[in-house]
Design an enzyme around this catalytic site. Structure first.
Site, PDB file in Angstrom:
ATOM      1  CD1 TRP A 100      -1.854  -2.300   2.023  1.00  0.00           C
ATOM      2  CD2 TRP A 100      -2.722  -1.651   0.072  1.00  0.00           C
ATOM      3  NE1 TRP A 100      -2.713  -3.280   1.597  1.00  0.00           N
ATOM      4  CE2 TRP A 100      -3.266  -2.911   0.416  1.00  0.00           C
ATOM      5  CE3 TRP A 100      -3.125  -1.042  -1.121  1.00  0.00           C
ATOM      6  CZ2 TRP A 100      -4.184  -3.572  -0.406  1.00  0.00           C
ATOM      7  CZ3 TRP A 100      -4.031  -1.706  -1.926  1.00  0.00           C
ATOM      8  CH2 TRP A 100      -4.552  -2.948  -1.569  1.00  0.00           C
ATOM      9  CG  ASP A 167      -2.684   3.950   4.732  1.00  0.00           C
ATOM     10  OD1 ASP A 167      -3.633   3.726   5.518  1.00  0.00           O
ATOM     11  OD2 ASP A 167      -2.539   3.343   3.658  1.00  0.00           O
ATOM     12  CE  LYS A 191      -7.594  -3.388   6.081  1.00  0.00           C
ATOM     13  NZ  LYS A 191      -7.418  -4.652   5.362  1.00  0.00           N
TER      14      LYS A 191
END
Length: 354
Positions: A100, A167, A191
């Site tokens: 990511w 992030d 999440k």
């Protein structure tokens, strides 16, 4: 049979949150209408959005400190170019610790000069680079706090004078940090907050308005702040579930309380991985994630047996990411210590039977 959900995302949510969300789909707070059919401009949903934003800042200890909370769409992936549109004027620096962060760097590079400051790619992203140089002329430093695929997590964040963007999609609200050290935080909801479909952005207002480019309205943080996350129709159901989840977290004692539980879960599974000769951890020990434990079997002949054992026990979502293989136990906030215990017992049973 009870299902023990180790899915990496979308992932497990608290049972009471699921029950309240299910009820609201039929009738929101007794108004006779479904949550998903009322106007997002209605007083009922405006109250939901306001509460969701308020809880995010409160739990992170950022109330009254110049930050705004937004719930936008497009996932963390849209934030990769969006933050660059808003912040990248001259040069930005990226720490590359996995898939990511690699994607974030790639997308920012389309907007402007984004450089890789350090990377652990050559070792399969098994560790977090440390003591790398951070130029003082960066518009921002971009970090990824937790790497779901490889099971690594930043334990100590670098000290720098440049703005820090992070992030936190897979570990936000899971551990105590000084969140005021971050100028912008973004996190996909799926999440630790709610279902897929909304993304939380926490941004310090004085960070914005400094680039010379014209920014499309839908990508402009200042536009969304001015419209209180209502510039376009928000993801009503995900925002509502986020509000419920953050209230659940607050009621149980906030981040300090959940951190204590998360540490117990991580200690339990990593102790088994290290003591059981049939298993081997993927990530370097000092950088292991409390959210995602990645591991493999030391003998591939046992794969079918182990897979049958954990599936028979009602465990879901244990398969590793396709780019790494092996297994990944994702232990987000709503996963109980008891569920981790079930997995550890199976791992121990496998050793006794082998």
């Amino acid at each position: 049979m009870e299902i023990h959900n180790f899915s990496a995302g979308p992932c497990i949510l608290p049972a009471e949150v699921m029950q309240k969300a299910a009820a609201a789909v039929l009738d929101l707070d007794g108004i006779g209408l479904s949550l998903i059919e009322i106007s997002h401009r209605s007083k009922e949903f405006v109250a939901v959005m306001d509460k969701a934003r308020e809880l995010a800042l409160e739990l992170l200890g950022l109330e009254g400190k110049g930050y705004q909370a937004l719930y936008l769409q497009g996932g963390a992936s849209l934030q990769f170019p969006m933050l660059a549109y808003n912040l990248l004027e001259n040069k930005a620096g990226y720490l590359n610790t996995g898939t990511w962060s690699s994607n974030a760097l790639k997308e920012a590079s389309i907007i402007g000069n984004a450089i890789e400051l350090a990377s652990s790619k050559e070792k399969g992203f098994k560790y977090i680079p440390k003591d790398f140089d951070i130029p003082n002329d960066l518009d921002y430093l971009h970090l990824t706090s937790n790497n779901t695929i490889f099971g690594t997590q930043i334990k100590s964040f670098p000290t720098t004078k440049v703005p820090v963007v992070c992030d936190m999609s897979s570990d936000i609200f899971s551990r105590q940090l000084d969140f005021s050290k971050f100028d912008l935080i973004y996190a996909g909801a799926q999440k630790n907050m709610g279902p897929a479909g909304t993304t939380l952005i926490i941004v310090k207002e004085d960070l914005l308005g400094k680039v010379t480019r014209k920014i499309p309205s839908i990508l402009d943080y200042q536009v969304h702040i001015a419209k209180e996350s209502m510039f376009n129709t928000p993801a009503v159901f995900p925002v509502y579930v986020c509000m419920l989840t953050l209230q659940w977290l607050k009621d149980m004692g906030g981040i300090p309380a959940i951190e204590e539980i998360n540490e117990k879960k991580a200690k339990l599974i990593y102790s088994e991985i290290d003591l059981n000769p049939l298993f081997q951890g993927y990530a370097n020990k000092e950088d292991r994630s409390t959210m995602n434990a990645t591991f493999t079997l030391t003998d591939d002949k046992l794969i079918d047996t182990f897979d049958a054992m954990w599936k028979d026990a009602g465990i879901n979502g244990l398969d590793g990411h396709r780019s790494v293989g092996g297994y990944r136990a994702s232990m987000y906030n709503a996963l109980s210590l008891e569920s981790v215990g079930v997995l550890v017992d199976i791992m121990s049973d496998l050793e006794r039977k082998a």
